[in-house]
Write a protein that holds these residues in place. Sequence first.
Motif, mmCIF file in Angstrom:
data_model
loop_
_atom_site.group_PDB
_atom_site.id
_atom_site.type_symbol
_atom_site.label_atom_id
_atom_site.label_comp_id
_atom_site.label_asym_id
_atom_site.label_seq_id
_atom_site.Cartn_x
_atom_site.Cartn_y
_atom_site.Cartn_z
ATOM 1 N N LYS A 177 0.845 -1.183 0.000
ATOM 2 C CA LYS A 177 0.000 0.000 0.000
ATOM 3 C C LYS A 177 0.882 1.236 0.000
ATOM 4 O O LYS A 177 1.792 1.365 0.818
ATOM 5 C CB LYS A 177 -0.899 0.012 1.248
ATOM 6 N N ASP A 178 0.614 2.129 -0.940
ATOM 7 C CA ASP A 178 1.388 3.369 -1.059
ATOM 8 C C ASP A 178 2.887 3.097 -1.150
ATOM 9 O O ASP A 178 3.711 3.811 -0.554
ATOM 10 C CB ASP A 178 1.094 4.298 0.117
ATOM 11 N N GLY A 179 3.237 2.034 -1.886
ATOM 12 C CA GLY A 179 4.649 1.734 -2.099
ATOM 13 C C GLY A 179 5.337 1.019 -0.950
ATOM 14 O O GLY A 179 6.540 0.763 -1.017
ATOM 15 N N GLU A 180 4.605 0.690 0.111
ATOM 16 C CA GLU A 180 5.204 0.015 1.263
ATOM 17 C C GLU A 180 4.511 -1.318 1.518
ATOM 18 O O GLU A 180 3.301 -1.456 1.349
ATOM 19 C CB GLU A 180 5.107 0.886 2.516
#
Length: 212
Positions: A50-53
């Motif tokens: 999520k959101d690059g993490e």
Amino acid sequence: MKQILLTALAINISATAFSQQTNQFKLIDNYVQEAIKTNQIPGLAIGVIKDGEVIFEQYYGTENLEDAKKVSPSSMFRIYSTSKLMTDVGVFQLIEQGKLSLEDNVSKYVDNLPKDWQHVKVKNLLTHSSGMPDFVAFSDILPEYSGPKTIERLSKEKMDFKTGNEFRYNQTNYMLLSMIIERITGQSFEDFILNNQFSDAKKSSCLFIKCS
């Protein structure tokens, strides 16, 4: 006093965030556990981003039914027809770049095609309306055969139907699409997909996840 209040507020926010993260982890884990039970999945590796993490990463069960080796970050899974989706994306990337057209004949990019295949178009491969014989239907065509060798063997077979007249799922279509990608780009199919669809991933990493 102000510093104490700020510290207490920071601790409270941190505790709330941790609690939310823990609850989120449990919800995902419970869902996955239920899916494993319902579908009788021997082993599974899963990651949620999520959101690059990465917000969830977990490993379940065993790699195969022959031994008790646990699924781990180094486990390798077959991706099967997931590669067809990557092939579709690769084809349309080349179309966007003006290097390929849906109306192009396959014979423009692949040499030594049988006479009946000469007017099969790229769009026919993508829509499974080519009518070409499916190589998986022939036990004498081995998995290690190259594309040209497979084509040579299939050239002895009749078309399943006239191109464009019917629809039938066919593995030969995707073999030819991968050959077209290699011909246009000068790269191996694997390198093209990695470089153009997974450029941020390390080649040594396990890129795709599928149930064992």
